[in-house]
Motif scaffolding. Structure first.
Motif, short mmCIF file in Angstrom:
data_model
loop_
_atom_site.label_atom_id
_atom_site.label_comp_id
_atom_site.label_asym_id
_atom_site.label_seq_id
_atom_site.Cartn_x
_atom_site.Cartn_y
_atom_site.Cartn_z
N THR A 57 0.78 -1.27 -0.05
CA THR A 57 -0.04 0.14 -0.08
C THR A 57 1.00 1.34 0.18
OG1 THR A 57 -0.15 -0.18 2.27
CG2 THR A 57 -1.85 -1.17 1.19
N GLY A 58 2.25 1.33 0.28
CA GLY A 58 3.11 2.34 0.20
C GLY A 58 3.34 2.74 1.70
N LEU A 59 2.66 2.16 2.65
CA LEU A 59 2.60 2.58 4.02
C LEU A 59 4.14 1.90 4.61
CD1 LEU A 59 -1.02 2.12 5.39
CD2 LEU A 59 0.23 4.29 4.79
N THR A 60 4.80 2.70 5.42
CA THR A 60 6.05 2.49 5.85
C THR A 60 5.79 1.54 7.38
OG1 THR A 60 7.17 4.37 5.02
CG2 THR A 60 8.27 3.24 6.79
N VAL A 61 6.64 0.61 7.59
CA VAL A 61 6.73 -0.19 8.87
C VAL A 61 7.86 0.22 9.46
CG1 VAL A 61 6.35 -2.34 10.06
CG2 VAL A 61 5.12 -1.87 7.79
N GLU A 62 7.81 0.55 10.66
CA GLU A 62 8.81 1.03 11.49
C GLU A 62 9.25 -0.32 12.32
OE1 GLU A 62 9.73 5.14 12.61
OE2 GLU A 62 7.59 5.30 12.70
N CYS A 63 10.49 -0.11 13.02
CA CYS A 63 10.99 -1.18 14.01
C CYS A 63 11.79 -0.28 14.97
CB CYS A 63 12.02 -1.93 13.05
SG CYS A 63 12.80 -3.17 14.38
N VAL A 64 11.53 -0.76 16.29
CA VAL A 64 12.11 -0.23 17.44
C VAL A 64 13.00 -1.32 18.06
CG1 VAL A 64 11.96 0.77 19.71
CG2 VAL A 64 10.42 1.68 17.77
N SER A 65 14.24 -1.12 18.23
CA SER A 65 15.06 -2.27 18.89
C SER A 65 15.28 -1.60 20.29
CB SER A 65 16.45 -2.12 18.26
OG SER A 65 17.27 -3.26 19.09
N LEU A 66 14.95 -2.70 21.48
CA LEU A 66 15.25 -2.31 22.87
C LEU A 66 16.52 -3.36 23.39
CD1 LEU A 66 11.86 -2.19 24.18
CD2 LEU A 66 12.98 -0.16 23.15
N SER A 67 17.47 -2.86 23.92
CA SER A 67 18.28 -3.76 24.41
C SER A 67 19.11 -3.43 25.59
CB SER A 67 19.43 -3.99 23.20
OG SER A 67 20.23 -2.76 22.93
N TRP A 68 19.84 -4.22 26.47
CA TRP A 68 20.67 -4.14 27.36
C TRP A 68 22.14 -4.78 26.90
CZ3 TRP A 68 20.43 -1.40 31.73
CH2 TRP A 68 19.24 -0.83 32.41
N PRO A 69 23.10 -4.18 27.26
CA PRO A 69 24.49 -4.83 26.82
C PRO A 69 24.63 -6.05 27.51
CG PRO A 69 24.82 -2.15 27.44
CD PRO A 69 23.38 -2.67 27.74
N GLY A 70 24.83 -7.16 26.99
CA GLY A 70 24.89 -8.26 27.57
C GLY A 70 23.66 -8.93 27.79
N GLY A 71 22.45 -8.48 27.61
CA GLY A 71 21.43 -8.83 27.77
C GLY A 71 20.47 -9.27 26.84
N LEU A 72 19.21 -8.99 26.97
CA LEU A 72 18.33 -9.11 25.76
C LEU A 72 18.29 -8.11 24.78
CD1 LEU A 72 14.89 -9.97 28.04
CD2 LEU A 72 16.45 -11.40 26.90
N GLU A 73 18.03 -8.27 23.37
CA GLU A 73 17.67 -7.48 22.52
C GLU A 73 16.05 -7.74 21.95
OE1 GLU A 73 18.83 -5.69 18.26
OE2 GLU A 73 20.35 -6.97 19.06
N VAL A 74 15.23 -6.87 21.88
CA VAL A 74 13.93 -7.17 21.44
C VAL A 74 13.92 -6.20 20.18
CG1 VAL A 74 12.69 -5.88 23.12
CG2 VAL A 74 11.51 -7.63 21.79
N ARG A 75 13.11 -6.51 19.20
CA ARG A 75 12.94 -5.75 18.11
C ARG A 75 11.49 -5.74 17.85
NH1 ARG A 75 17.49 -7.96 14.06
NH2 ARG A 75 19.39 -7.33 15.35
N ILE A 76 10.72 -4.81 17.84
CA ILE A 76 9.38 -4.50 17.99
C ILE A 76 8.93 -3.94 16.38
CG2 ILE A 76 7.18 -3.72 18.93
CD1 ILE A 76 9.98 -3.93 21.31
N ILE A 77 7.97 -4.36 15.71
CA ILE A 77 7.61 -3.59 14.39
C ILE A 77 6.18 -3.20 14.63
CG2 ILE A 77 9.05 -4.87 12.75
CD1 ILE A 77 6.91 -6.51 12.20
#
Length: 361
Positions: free
Chosen positions: A15-35
């Protein structure tokens, strides 16, 4: 030590709409990517005892794949998760007719549920902990549900190995609500997965909901005693799945609600503990919800390719979905799923990870 937040473009829909991504992380811990498509967890990297991180959830690399293949990978589900029998229910003395999308029934919000909606990033930040809040306005009559429904989900990393999710909603007319997270987990990693049937699972539930055709709850909650649904003591998931059991045959595995309580609890409490003996990764799931839908990925049939060029089959991942009891809008004997104007819906779940030395079990 401080956490990190990064915002980027994930892709573009047809449709031309943009999907963004936000990455949350801790050094040495989790990294989660949310769209923003479906307010979904697209990736979740978790360390093992040696500090080696692996992505433990199924997903796609292209937003169009989420639209084309609706497996609800990592999505925020709404307005009502699970199934509503006959795509209808009574509210305020009137019948509400919904848009059926699984035979005669409704599954996970209807044909265009929240997993197919483009959510808005409302806020994000790194202090005092990495977080992002996404919001969505579902108009009156969306998929047949009454009321203008304003929803949000907030993802946080309150600790290096802890991911919290808070779902909130309000309405301007009486309606029903039951939001959840639909992550597909394999704690060994989804790039080269071992079968999750080898994972050890503990669910402290005395009862579960048996189902009939269409996976609609059939009668009152049943005791787990003497059934393949007894996870009160941790056991390998696949241990009892080949025993002849009518409920396992109906669902082609497990796709059932475990009854934790008769109403939401005031604070999240432990509702499941999942361990992978190969990697040593452990997930403790805490939630305030009255039910937990445990699904062994029975519909993963090898017909699609996800991240890392992997084809997913049954046993490659599982879902643990804290939620209202299925078909609650039609069952006054179940915990209520009703939401009225002036009231606020809130659902909190916490995914707490740790790791044990491989072979410790």
């Amino acid at each position: 030590m401080s956490g990190n937040v990064e915002r980027s473009v994930f892709g573009t829909l047809s449709t031309g709409l943009t999907v963004e991504c936000v990455s949350l992380s801790w050094p040495g811990g989790l990294e989660v990517r949310i769209i923003t498509l479906g307010a979904a967890v697209q990736a979740l990297f978790v360390p093992d005892a040696a500090g080696e991180r692996a992505d433990v959830v199924l997903g796609h690399d292209d937003p169009e794949d989420y639209m084309a293949d609706r497996q609800f990978f990592g999505a925020t589900i709404g307005r009502f998760s699970n199934r509503i029998a006959g795509a209808r229910f009574q509210l305020e003395g009137e019948e509400v007719q919904l848009l059926a999308n699984e035979g005669a029934n409704v599954l996970h919000g209807g044909q265009e549920g929240f997993d197919h909606k483009l959510w808005k990033i409302e806020a994000l930040g790194a202090a005092p902990e990495p977080f992002v809040r996404l919001s969505l306005i579902s108009p009156d009559g969306d998929q047949g549900f009454p009321g203008t429904f304003t929803a949000s989900v907030t993802y946080r990393l309150p600790a290096p190995t802890e991911l919290s999710m808070t779902f909130e909603a309000t309405t301007d007319r009486p309606t029903v609500v039951g939001m959840t997270h639909h992550g597909y987990f394999n704690l060994g990693g989804v790039e080269h997965p071992h079968s999750v049937l080898d994972h050890h699972l503990h669910i402290p539930a005395e009862r579960y909901l048996a189902v009939k055709a269409g996976l609609i709850p059939d009668g009152e909650p049943c005791s787990v005693d003497g059934t393949p649904f007894d996870f009160r003591q941790s056991k390998p998931i696949g241990r009892d799945l080949r025993h002849v059991d009518e409920q396992v045959l109906i669902a082609h595995g497990i796709d059932h609600c475990f009854c934790l309580s008769d109403q939401p609890s005031e604070e999240p409490r432990l509702i499941a503990r999942l361990e992978d003996p190969h990697s040593g990764r452990v997930l403790e799931l805490l939630s305030d919800q009255p039910g937990l839908q445990f699904y062994t990925g029975n519909m993963l049939d090898g017909s699609w390719a996800g991240k890392y060029g992997q084809i997913a089959r049954q046993g490659d991942a599982l879902c643990l979905e804290p939620q209202a009891w299925p078909d609650a809008p039609n069952r006054p004997d179940f915990p209520s799923a009703r939401l009225d104007p002036g009231k606020a819906y809130r659902h909190r779940s916490i995914y707490r990870f740790s790791a044990e030395t491989t072979g410790a079990r």
